[in-house]
Design an enzyme around this catalytic site. Sequence first.
Site, PDB file in Angstrom:
ATOM      1  N   LYS A 175     -39.486  32.071 -18.817  1.00 21.77           N
ATOM      2  CA  LYS A 175     -39.627  33.228 -17.929  1.00 21.77           C
ATOM      3  C   LYS A 175     -39.515  32.767 -16.487  1.00 21.77           C
ATOM      4  O   LYS A 175     -40.404  32.093 -15.968  1.00 21.77           O
ATOM      5  CB  LYS A 175     -40.993  33.902 -18.103  1.00 21.77           C
ATOM      6  N   GLY A 212     -47.260  27.127 -11.443  1.00 19.83           N
ATOM      7  CA  GLY A 212     -47.594  28.298 -10.640  1.00 19.83           C
ATOM      8  C   GLY A 212     -48.965  28.126 -10.026  1.00 19.83           C
ATOM      9  O   GLY A 212     -49.445  27.003  -9.849  1.00 19.83           O
ATOM     10  N   THR A 251     -53.079  28.283  -9.359  1.00 22.81           N
ATOM     11  CA  THR A 251     -54.266  27.910 -10.132  1.00 22.81           C
ATOM     12  C   THR A 251     -54.873  29.149 -10.794  1.00 22.81           C
ATOM     13  O   THR A 251     -55.325  29.102 -11.939  1.00 22.81           O
ATOM     14  CB  THR A 251     -55.275  27.202  -9.199  1.00 22.81           C
ATOM     15  N   GLU A 278     -49.068  22.908 -14.049  1.00 27.27           N
ATOM     16  CA  GLU A 278     -48.734  22.331 -12.730  1.00 27.27           C
ATOM     17  C   GLU A 278     -49.115  23.391 -11.712  1.00 27.27           C
ATOM     18  O   GLU A 278     -48.405  24.387 -11.575  1.00 27.27           O
ATOM     19  CB  GLU A 278     -47.226  22.072 -12.636  1.00 27.27           C
ATOM     20  N   CYS A 306     -45.490  23.136  -3.668  1.00 30.26           N
ATOM     21  CA  CYS A 306     -46.865  22.889  -4.097  1.00 30.26           C
ATOM     22  C   CYS A 306     -47.456  21.642  -3.451  1.00 30.26           C
ATOM     23  O   CYS A 306     -48.637  21.588  -3.158  1.00 30.26           O
ATOM     24  CB  CYS A 306     -46.897  22.755  -5.607  1.00 30.26           C
ATOM     25  N   GLU A 326     -54.885  27.272  -0.268  1.00 34.06           N
ATOM     26  CA  GLU A 326     -53.432  27.087  -0.268  1.00 34.06           C
ATOM     27  C   GLU A 326     -52.767  28.300   0.385  1.00 34.06           C
ATOM     28  O   GLU A 326     -52.954  29.426  -0.051  1.00 34.06           O
ATOM     29  CB  GLU A 326     -52.928  26.932  -1.704  1.00 34.06           C
TER      30      GLU A 326
HETATM   31  P1  NAD Z   1     -47.922  32.642  -9.811  1.00 40.27           P
HETATM   32  O1  NAD Z   1     -48.966  31.932 -10.574  1.00 40.27           O
HETATM   33  O2  NAD Z   1     -48.237  33.965  -9.252  1.00 40.27           O
HETATM   34  O3  NAD Z   1     -46.620  32.874 -10.721  1.00 40.27           O
HETATM   35  C1  NAD Z   1     -46.012  31.831 -11.427  1.00 40.27           C
HETATM   36  C2  NAD Z   1     -45.389  32.397 -12.676  1.00 40.27           C
HETATM   37  O4  NAD Z   1     -46.435  32.905 -13.501  1.00 40.27           O
HETATM   38  C3  NAD Z   1     -44.441  33.555 -12.415  1.00 40.27           C
HETATM   39  O5  NAD Z   1     -43.357  33.483 -13.295  1.00 40.27           O
HETATM   40  C4  NAD Z   1     -45.313  34.766 -12.731  1.00 40.27           C
HETATM   41  O6  NAD Z   1     -44.583  35.898 -13.103  1.00 40.27           O
HETATM   42  C5  NAD Z   1     -46.142  34.238 -13.861  1.00 40.27           C
HETATM   43  N1  NAD Z   1     -47.393  34.961 -14.075  1.00 40.27           N
HETATM   44  C6  NAD Z   1     -48.098  35.701 -13.198  1.00 40.27           C
HETATM   45  N2  NAD Z   1     -49.177  36.252 -13.803  1.00 40.27           N
HETATM   46  C7  NAD Z   1     -49.164  35.837 -15.087  1.00 40.27           C
HETATM   47  C8  NAD Z   1     -50.018  36.057 -16.200  1.00 40.27           C
HETATM   48  N3  NAD Z   1     -51.092  36.836 -16.126  1.00 40.27           N
HETATM   49  N4  NAD Z   1     -49.720  35.446 -17.363  1.00 40.27           N
HETATM   50  C9  NAD Z   1     -48.637  34.649 -17.457  1.00 40.27           C
HETATM   51  N5  NAD Z   1     -47.782  34.432 -16.452  1.00 40.27           N
HETATM   52  C10 NAD Z   1     -48.045  35.018 -15.268  1.00 40.27           C
HETATM   53  O7  NAD Z   1     -47.433  31.643  -8.707  1.00 40.27           O
HETATM   54  P2  NAD Z   1     -46.318  31.907  -7.619  1.00 40.27           P
HETATM   55  O8  NAD Z   1     -46.909  32.719  -6.539  1.00 40.27           O
HETATM   56  O9  NAD Z   1     -45.080  32.379  -8.268  1.00 40.27           O
HETATM   57  O10 NAD Z   1     -46.018  30.425  -7.131  1.00 40.27           O
HETATM   58  C11 NAD Z   1     -46.763  29.815  -6.161  1.00 40.27           C
HETATM   59  C12 NAD Z   1     -47.802  28.903  -6.777  1.00 40.27           C
HETATM   60  O11 NAD Z   1     -47.184  27.962  -7.647  1.00 40.27           O
HETATM   61  C13 NAD Z   1     -48.518  28.091  -5.742  1.00 40.27           C
HETATM   62  O12 NAD Z   1     -49.877  28.068  -6.033  1.00 40.27           O
HETATM   63  C14 NAD Z   1     -47.924  26.706  -5.921  1.00 40.27           C
HETATM   64  O13 NAD Z   1     -48.719  25.658  -5.492  1.00 40.27           O
HETATM   65  C15 NAD Z   1     -47.660  26.656  -7.361  1.00 40.27           C
HETATM   66  N6  NAD Z   1     -46.631  25.641  -7.671  1.00 40.27           N
HETATM   67  C16 NAD Z   1     -47.045  24.486  -8.259  1.00 40.27           C
HETATM   68  C17 NAD Z   1     -46.131  23.482  -8.514  1.00 40.27           C
HETATM   69  C18 NAD Z   1     -46.565  22.190  -9.162  1.00 40.27           C
HETATM   70  O14 NAD Z   1     -45.705  21.448  -9.625  1.00 40.27           O
HETATM   71  N7  NAD Z   1     -47.844  21.885  -9.228  1.00 40.27           N
HETATM   72  C19 NAD Z   1     -44.804  23.667  -8.181  1.00 40.27           C
HETATM   73  C20 NAD Z   1     -44.416  24.856  -7.580  1.00 40.27           C
HETATM   74  C21 NAD Z   1     -45.350  25.857  -7.331  1.00 40.27           C
END
Ligand code: NAD
Length: 506
Positions: free
Chosen positions: A197, A250, A252, A273, A307, A404
Amino acid sequence: MGGGGEVSNGINGEKWTVKIPQIKFTKLFINGQFQDSVSGKTFETIDPRTEEVIASVAEGDKEDVDLAVKAARHAFDHGPWPRSPGTERRRIMLKFADLIDEHLEELATLDAIDAANLYSLGKGLYIHNAAELIRYYAGAADKIHGETLKLSREMQGYTLAEPIGVVGHIVPWNFPTQMFVMKVGPALAAGCTMVLKPAEQTPLSALYYAHLAKLAGVPDGVINVVTGYGPTVGAAISSHMDIDMVSFTGSTETGHRIMQAAATSNLKPVSLELGGKSPFIVFDDADVDKVAPLALVACFYNQGQICVAGTRTFVQEGIYDKFVARLLEEVKTWVVGDPLDPNVNQGPQVDKKQYEKVLSWIDRGKKDGATLVVGGKAYDRKGYYIEPTIFTNVTDEMSIANQEIFGPVMSIMKFKTVEEVIERANKTKYGLAAGIMTNDLNIANTVSRSLKAGTIWINCYFGFDNDFPVGGYKMSGFGKDMGMDALNKYLQIKSIATPIYNSPWL
Ligand code: NAD
């Protein structure tokens, strides 16, 4: 489909034309076919440069996840991919990598208009590196093996490293290409099948990669892409009884939900991650002319939407004034504008929600009493552009120092001693990455071993490599991407024992 057109620009007046491609793939990719969602619903993906719609994309839901999982399950339980020799998976993956290279410009443009990744970096670096990562894992596909065990009785024992099964990949929007290959590459090499996804903000390149994988010969059902929203598609993946593992990148906050869903469904293992608030630590002996520009990139790269961004800039007191002065000089050269323009260092934030969120964090920093020395507001133009923003006099307790932001906001903090900075750098719930700028080996060794973070860069930042596993400590998650560690998470170990002399069991 929408799209198409040309944008011209260039460094020093040199001609630079980017052809915006027609958007070819906007439907769900299930069992090797592009198809509408069961509900027929679509959602719009927006160009953050213009706030205009790029394309309408099929909006998946639980029913579509069920179809994708059924296809992946069938491909895993009965299809050729998990059963094929590693050399065959390698051959197909190498072809996939070649196709990525062949479509480099189109892929770089898709990520530039959908995610605001800089086109110059996409064309010069990201897409080819994505192909290289697929080649890295292709090379591993025929070298997966278990161990021979030396048992304490007259028995022979060995382990088999088997593909874990049907994997659910859920990824964010900040680097759509890297997220796709980081997740899909090792899972393919391991022999898994999968449902991915992409983030709802950036669905386009994942669909294109799925198409290229099919052209390369990846069998139907092995890679499925379901576009849509987190609470629907993401939740259906993480709670699905027929998905054997979830690999998530995504926030935390969402990480908590994924783990809960896994725990209350089929106890599938998860790899998380997550977010970060990484320290970039500058010691007195650092070369200011080299380190100040690096600090800027560490924080503002990709609009601060990475991230591992080094957002807490700790500077030792002896060098502090000189460093801040040099940083303020350097930031004047930082160009914000259209990510298709090769002169630009920073494009727009990915969408309106993130743009507003970042601006509200900046307001919070001002209200909390930090000193705003650069930036601090949005640009008065179309698109989600925010000025690179630097605060000084930031204390550890301020929210801009411990939450963050995921935007171009740097917090500079002064410190005196090595012990003090170790303690302060660790004073966060996150533990993703850190940068240490010093030529003193004792300091570099002491600090790198004392920081609770999964990735440490000494005298460099963003030193990523195919063979360099990345992942978090603490609430930045667990499980690695990249390197052989990532391959291992898509494998499970089966232990087998048999008596050596075929004697009856005692
Ligand atoms: P997010 O958690 O909102 O979304 C990430 C993904 O999860 C998206 O595809 C989203 O649609 C999905 N998602 C959202 N709610 C969900 C649920 N209830 N169940 C399952 N999936 C769900 O994060 P974001 O705003 O898209 O991305 C930014 C975040 O990602 C930041 O916190 C960043 O630090 C983190 N990130 C971490 C890394 C790493 O390698 N550690 C890399 C890139 C981004």
